[in-house]
Design a protein around this motif. Structure first.
Motif, mmCIF file in Angstrom:
data_model
loop_
_atom_site.group_PDB
_atom_site.id
_atom_site.type_symbol
_atom_site.label_atom_id
_atom_site.label_comp_id
_atom_site.label_asym_id
_atom_site.label_seq_id
_atom_site.Cartn_x
_atom_site.Cartn_y
_atom_site.Cartn_z
ATOM 1 N N TYR A 1 -33.642 -79.208 38.443
ATOM 2 C CA TYR A 1 -32.790 -79.821 39.448
ATOM 3 C C TYR A 1 -31.741 -80.715 38.806
ATOM 4 N N ALA A 2 -30.547 -80.666 39.363
ATOM 5 C CA ALA A 2 -29.549 -81.685 39.052
ATOM 6 C C ALA A 2 -29.895 -82.907 39.892
ATOM 7 N N ILE A 3 -29.821 -84.078 39.274
ATOM 8 C CA ILE A 3 -30.181 -85.306 39.973
ATOM 9 C C ILE A 3 -29.056 -86.314 39.816
ATOM 10 N N ALA A 4 -28.704 -86.938 40.910
ATOM 11 C CA ALA A 4 -27.588 -87.887 40.918
ATOM 12 C C ALA A 4 -28.026 -89.224 41.484
ATOM 13 N N TRP A 5 -27.248 -90.215 41.141
ATOM 14 C CA TRP A 5 -27.403 -91.542 41.744
ATOM 15 C C TRP A 5 -26.208 -91.806 42.645
ATOM 16 N N PHE A 6 -26.517 -92.305 43.834
ATOM 17 C CA PHE A 6 -25.519 -92.743 44.799
ATOM 18 C C PHE A 6 -25.791 -94.207 45.113
ATOM 19 N N ARG A 7 -24.825 -94.846 45.721
ATOM 20 C CA ARG A 7 -25.053 -96.215 46.174
ATOM 21 C C ARG A 7 -24.277 -96.465 47.454
ATOM 22 N N GLN A 8 -24.798 -97.423 48.218
ATOM 23 C CA GLN A 8 -24.134 -97.797 49.461
ATOM 24 C C GLN A 8 -24.196 -99.299 49.619
ATOM 25 N N ALA A 9 -23.037 -99.906 49.612
ATOM 26 C CA ALA A 9 -22.935 -101.346 49.805
ATOM 27 C C ALA A 9 -22.837 -101.645 51.298
ATOM 28 N N SER B 1 -29.520 -80.116 34.848
ATOM 29 C CA SER B 1 -30.787 -79.738 34.228
ATOM 30 C C SER B 1 -30.642 -79.602 32.706
ATOM 31 N N SER B 2 -29.417 -79.354 32.253
ATOM 32 C CA SER B 2 -29.170 -79.241 30.812
ATOM 33 C C SER B 2 -29.056 -80.594 30.129
ATOM 34 N N GLY B 3 -28.925 -81.643 30.944
ATOM 35 C CA GLY B 3 -28.726 -82.983 30.391
ATOM 36 C C GLY B 3 -27.282 -83.441 30.379
ATOM 37 N N ARG B 4 -26.398 -82.543 30.799
ATOM 38 C CA ARG B 4 -24.984 -82.904 30.841
ATOM 39 C C ARG B 4 -24.736 -83.814 32.039
ATOM 40 N N SER B 5 -23.985 -84.893 31.811
ATOM 41 C CA SER B 5 -23.756 -85.867 32.875
ATOM 42 C C SER B 5 -22.334 -85.765 33.422
ATOM 43 N N THR B 6 -22.207 -86.169 34.672
ATOM 44 C CA THR B 6 -20.924 -86.188 35.364
ATOM 45 C C THR B 6 -20.753 -87.561 35.997
ATOM 46 N N VAL B 7 -19.618 -88.171 35.771
ATOM 47 C CA VAL B 7 -19.326 -89.476 36.367
ATOM 48 C C VAL B 7 -18.598 -89.272 37.679
ATOM 49 N N GLY C 1 -18.284 -96.568 31.163
ATOM 50 C CA GLY C 1 -18.476 -97.521 30.076
ATOM 51 C C GLY C 1 -19.543 -98.560 30.337
ATOM 52 N N ARG C 2 -20.057 -98.617 31.566
ATOM 53 C CA ARG C 2 -21.090 -99.601 31.908
ATOM 54 C C ARG C 2 -22.419 -98.949 32.289
ATOM 55 N N PHE C 3 -22.376 -97.842 32.997
ATOM 56 C CA PHE C 3 -23.594 -97.167 33.467
ATOM 57 C C PHE C 3 -23.783 -95.865 32.698
ATOM 58 N N THR C 4 -25.018 -95.533 32.418
ATOM 59 C CA THR C 4 -25.334 -94.237 31.837
ATOM 60 C C THR C 4 -26.533 -93.635 32.564
ATOM 61 N N ILE C 5 -26.580 -92.325 32.593
ATOM 62 C CA ILE C 5 -27.676 -91.615 33.236
ATOM 63 C C ILE C 5 -28.383 -90.782 32.180
ATOM 64 N N SER C 6 -29.689 -90.697 32.306
ATOM 65 C CA SER C 6 -30.471 -89.897 31.367
ATOM 66 C C SER C 6 -31.687 -89.364 32.093
ATOM 67 N N ARG C 7 -32.343 -88.396 31.480
ATOM 68 C CA ARG C 7 -33.547 -87.840 32.104
ATOM 69 C C ARG C 7 -34.606 -87.586 31.049
ATOM 70 N N ASP C 8 -35.852 -87.737 31.495
ATOM 71 C CA ASP C 8 -37.012 -87.427 30.673
ATOM 72 C C ASP C 8 -37.813 -86.391 31.450
ATOM 73 N N VAL D 1 -27.576 -71.041 37.984
ATOM 74 C CA VAL D 1 -26.572 -70.795 36.951
ATOM 75 C C VAL D 1 -25.323 -71.643 37.164
ATOM 76 N N GLN D 2 -25.161 -72.153 38.367
ATOM 77 C CA GLN D 2 -23.980 -72.943 38.672
ATOM 78 C C GLN D 2 -24.256 -74.417 38.426
ATOM 79 N N ALA D 3 -23.297 -75.108 37.821
ATOM 80 C CA ALA D 3 -23.427 -76.537 37.571
ATOM 81 C C ALA D 3 -23.296 -77.280 38.896
ATOM 82 N N MET D 4 -24.400 -77.829 39.368
ATOM 83 C CA MET D 4 -24.422 -78.395 40.707
ATOM 84 C C MET D 4 -23.852 -79.791 40.792
ATOM 85 N N CYS D 5 -23.807 -80.544 39.695
ATOM 86 C CA CYS D 5 -23.220 -81.891 39.760
ATOM 87 C C CYS D 5 -21.771 -81.825 40.239
#
Length: 125
Positions: A32-40, A53-59, A66-73, A103-107
């Motif tokens: 699964y592609a996993i994302a973080w969202f926020r709501q103020a 799922s490959s570990g590639r990140s999308t901002v 430059g302040r936040f990073t995403i990673s997965r274990d 096969v499609q990059a879902m981010c």
């Protein structure tokens, strides 16, 4: 069906750091592609970062570059959001969301099927 549980939120001073965790349970969360969202308060929900799922990140949000990073274990079925140099405007409820990635990059698609309940982050002195 995937279930997501966020943790790690809290109160932090401006300039501080915090790490959020998104634990995934269910069949094959590593696919699964996993994302973080926020709501103020009073604001629309916005995407923050996504990791495929490959570990590639999308901002999604320029304000976190430059302040936040995403990673997965994948062994722990957990995705992390490392937040540094926090600002009061980062105050929000943070949610993780997931979508199966074939096969499609879902981010890049920005559409997610499963959501967690959220964890509150407050940046204040």
């Amino acid at each position: 069906q995937l279930q997501l549980v966020e943790s790690g939120g809290g109160l932090v001073q401006p300039g501080g750091s915090l790490t959020l965790s998104c634990g995934a349970s269910g069949p094959t969360p590593e696919y699964y592609a996993i994302a973080w969202f926020r709501q103020a308060p009073g604001m629309e929900r916005e995407g923050v970062l996504c990791i495929g799922s490959s570990g590639r990140s999308t901002v999604y949000a320029d304000s976190v570059k430059g302040r936040f990073t995403i990673s997965r274990d994948n062994a722990k079925h957990t995705v992390y959001l490392q937040m540094n140099t926090l600002k009061p405007e980062d105050t929000a409820v943070y949610y993780c969301a997931a979508v199966f990635e074939g096969v499609q990059a879902m981010c890049a698609m920005g559409r997610f099927d499963y959501w967690g309940q959220g964890t509150q982050v407050i940046v204040s002195s």
